[in-house]
Scaffold this active site. Structure first.
Site, PDB file in Angstrom:
ATOM      1  N   HIS A 172      39.902 -38.574  51.814  1.00  0.00           N
ATOM      2  CA  HIS A 172      40.723 -37.996  50.762  1.00  0.00           C
ATOM      3  C   HIS A 172      39.979 -38.082  49.448  1.00  0.00           C
ATOM      4  O   HIS A 172      39.109 -38.934  49.253  1.00  0.00           O
ATOM      5  CB  HIS A 172      42.081 -38.709  50.657  1.00  0.00           C
ATOM      6  N   CYS A 173      40.290 -37.158  48.511  1.00  0.00           N
ATOM      7  CA  CYS A 173      39.805 -37.253  47.145  1.00  0.00           C
ATOM      8  C   CYS A 173      41.014 -37.479  46.254  1.00  0.00           C
ATOM      9  O   CYS A 173      42.009 -38.056  46.701  1.00  0.00           O
ATOM     10  CB  CYS A 173      39.008 -36.000  46.759  1.00  0.00           C
ATOM     11  N   SER A 174      40.984 -37.015  45.027  1.00  0.00           N
ATOM     12  CA  SER A 174      42.074 -37.335  44.109  1.00  0.00           C
ATOM     13  C   SER A 174      43.348 -36.563  44.386  1.00  0.00           C
ATOM     14  O   SER A 174      44.428 -36.979  43.979  1.00  0.00           O
ATOM     15  CB  SER A 174      41.633 -37.076  42.660  1.00  0.00           C
ATOM     16  N   THR A 175      43.259 -35.428  45.093  1.00  0.00           N
ATOM     17  CA  THR A 175      44.461 -34.627  45.348  1.00  0.00           C
ATOM     18  C   THR A 175      44.542 -34.073  46.758  1.00  0.00           C
ATOM     19  O   THR A 175      45.545 -33.481  47.123  1.00  0.00           O
ATOM     20  CB  THR A 175      44.519 -33.419  44.384  1.00  0.00           C
ATOM     21  N   ARG A 176      43.489 -34.249  47.571  1.00  0.00           N
ATOM     22  CA  ARG A 176      43.424 -33.541  48.843  1.00  0.00           C
ATOM     23  C   ARG A 176      43.161 -34.465  50.020  1.00  0.00           C
ATOM     24  O   ARG A 176      42.375 -35.402  49.920  1.00  0.00           O
ATOM     25  CB  ARG A 176      42.304 -32.493  48.804  1.00  0.00           C
TER      26      ARG A 176
END
Length: 633
Positions: A25-29
């Site tokens: 995951h990244c900051s939103t996905r």
């Protein structure tokens, strides 16, 4: 629907546990690497309430916004409990170019994304120290300056160890053995032998002279070799001696190979990548920066900007600065902000205005996903404004040869990354480029915008086409204060997820005591094991989140006592949680408590900050009005 059930739906619609080869995951996905991309039901994913969008590419990316970590943990929990989770690799489809690309991207993301916070923090630390010296606050020639600068310098000097750890984690290799092997390249006694006059040799074989500080590819190649070696000796060694025999054989095989072959090869690969990036920029100059800034929205939307991280890190390590990818990112990020602010000014739809304002501030500070997925990619006129701002700003930044000195997403908060101790104009040109991108994208956005041509409003119009209340088009709700204390604005919080408004509109309370009551009457939709937050949905579908303290999920529920469970019916003012505020403070965490209307888009949220509130007193007045794309009915 709560996060656990939504996570189950997400997992189901990407093909189930057996289809998921890897998840990051990244900051939103949520980033899924899938065995078979054909099993993804994109329309079903988009219909899940918490899903903001879906991007198909080398990875299948499910955009869930600021609660991404909670979704990630929920999905991983479901995967770990599935008997078919380990079967994904066995049932994979044949190798294709797309699948190879997916694997490479997955590996790059897994290795480099986790170390970005470390090198970003160190880079900004270094730039602020340079600024302090330039202003005369500290003398560069003193021991104090040398000692302070050792903090960020150490991060970059031992970057190979950070990369070794993340690579070993990705490949599921013994982490301490991986660190021990790569540490040889940085060991002072080894370095002294190699760099002494005449060099050194092992049994007559000369050891290549290479400076491995700040290098990334030697560590990656060493751990890749360690992965194969460890698997081989684990398979064929006698179990009772495996604990020491496998690491011993790994050291005996991997260490010499790293010193004589893997290390120098990795150094040459890194130097090649850095040289290619450097030469490309030197060849095409400002045109390259402007073009990259213009295509970044499309690269980021499918995650293809991540492969630019390794050569960028290597370039920074080799030359001490970078003037291509990060410089172009400043032009793009600021242009996303300007276009979003233009949409917020011109649109007559309250829901889109709320989305655009919060997305604009996020982009202004370097986080562009809310703007990309919530505003610009869905609206071609806003996207044109972004491209106009990015190209003009990128051209100026390229023409003036602006350099960056820290690896962090560029924005207003990280502007110190452009401080150059030898050239004060570098920062000035960066600020001018920032203003150009903001102004051009904003003006173009204001001129071009039409609500009637908005893709976002078409989506909102479909969502609002169903009556919210059969008797009336307007629904009002009073949300009461869950805690007693001082009411402050969400924007004042240090947590970017709350302060940017990504999770929704609301306020925060600096609590006077730890008693938490229900802010609305409804059903408890979220009560995590950590007990630090509660989500309640009213009968009219309004979702309110109360998050007690910042980063308190890390306390594993210790300071919290809950009085209700997920699925329970609660009345406004009913006690739901008791928090030990002293224990939270003792853990070094902030007790400030956000109260957020999660689905505030399309609703009028009114509140007053800067005052004291009593528990269960009215805190927020919420009005839901059914709108069309042209405004209120």
């Amino acid at each position: 629907m709560n996060i656990s059930s939504e996570a189950a739906e997400i997992l189901e619609h990407v093909g189930g546990s057996s289809n998921v080869s890897a998840l990051q995951h990244c900051s939103t996905r949520l980033r899924f690497t899938l065995a078979d991309d054909r099993t993804v039901d994109e329309s079903a994913l988009k219909s899940i309430p918490g899903v903001l969008g879906v991007v198909r590419g080398p990875q299948t990316q499910v955009i869930v916004g600021g609660r991404v970590l909670e979704y990630y943990r929920a999905v991983e929990k479901l995967r770990s409990g599935s008997p078919t989770a380990a079967a994904a690799e066995k049932t994979r489809t044949p190798w294709t170019v797309k699948r190879v690309g997916s694997k490479v991207l997955d590996f790059v993301v897994s290795v480099f994304v986790p170390i970005i916070p470390a090198i970003a923090g160190a880079g900004i630390f270094k730039s602020l120290l340079v600024l302090a010296a330039a202003l005369g606050w500290i003398d560069r020639e003193t021991d104090s300056y040398a000692l302070i600068s050792a903090v960020p310098d150490a991060v970059f000097a031992f970057l190979p160890l950070l990369v070794a750890y993340t690579t070993a984690k990705k490949l599921d290799v013994n982490r301490p053995v991986a660190l021990g092997t790569v540490a040889l390249l940085l060991f002072p006694a080894f370095t002294a032998l190699v760099t002494q006059e005449g060099g050194t040799a092992l049994f007559g074989i000369p050891v290549p002279v290479v400076n491995y500080n700040s290098q990334v590819f030697p560590a990656i190649l060493a751990v890749l070799l360690l992965w194969g070696t460890e698997r081989f000796f684990t398979k064929f060694s006698w179990p009772p001696i495996r604990t020491f025999f496998v690491p011993l054989m790994c050291y005996l095989v991997v260490a010499p190979a790293t010193v004589f072959l893997i290390g120098p090869l990795g150094f040459e690969i890194g130097d090649l990548f850095a040289g290619l990036l450097f030469n490309f920029h030197n060849t095409f100059g400002w045109i390259a920066v402007a073009l990259l800034a213009a295509i970044l929205p499309f690269l980021i939307s499918v995650g293809m900007h991540k492969p630019l991280l390794p050569p960028t890190i290597t370039t920074m390590a080799t030359y001490g600065k970078e003037s291509f990818y990060l410089t172009a990112s400043l032009a793009h990020n600021i242009s996303e902000a300007g276009a979003s602010f233009a949409v917020a000014l011109r649109t007559r739809n309250q829901g889109l205005r709320a989305i655009a304002v919060s997305a604009g501030f996020s982009a202004l500070f370097g986080v562009t996903e809310p703007a990309l997925y919530g505003v610009t990619l869905q609206n071609r006129r806003a996207l044109i404004a972004v491209l106009a701002g990015a190209i003009t700003s990128g051209a100026y930044l390229g023409i003036t040869f602006v350099d960056t000195f820290a690896i962090v997403s560029p924005g207003l908060a990280s502007i110190s990354m452009f401080i150059d101790s030898l050239d004060p104009w570098n920062l000035i040109h960066a600020l001018i480029g920032l203003v150009i991108g903001l102004v051009v994208s904003f003006v173009v956005g204001v001129v071009l915008w039409k609500d009637s041509d908005s893709g976002t409003l078409r989506v909102l119009g479909q969502a609002e086409s169903q009556p919210l209340n059969a008797a009336d088009d307007t629904v009002s709700l009073a949300i009461v204060a869950p805690m007693k204390g001082e009411v402050v604005e969400l924007s004042s919080l240090e947590d970017g997820v709350f302060s940017s408004g990504v999770l929704g509109e609301g306020v925060a309370i600096r609590p006077a005591d730890g008693r938490v009551v229900a802010p609305v009457t409804g059903t408890v939709t979220s009560m995590l094991d950590s007990r630090h937050a509660i989500g309640i949905r009213t009968d009219d579908g309004v979702e309110v989140l109360v998050h007690v303290g910042m980063d308190t999920v890390a306390l594993d529920g210790a300071p919290f006592t809950t009085h209700v469970a997920q699925g329970d019916r609660v009345e406004a003012g009913q006690p739901v949680i008791d928090a030990d505020l002293d224990a939270i403070r003792a853990a070094g965490l902030d007790t400030i408590t956000p109260v957020v209307v999660v689905n505030s888009a399309g609703r009028d949220v009114r509140f007053t900050t800067g005052q004291h509130t009593e528990r269960a007193a009215q805190l927020i007045e919420l009005t839901t009005i059914k709108e069309t794309a042209n405004g209120t009915v």
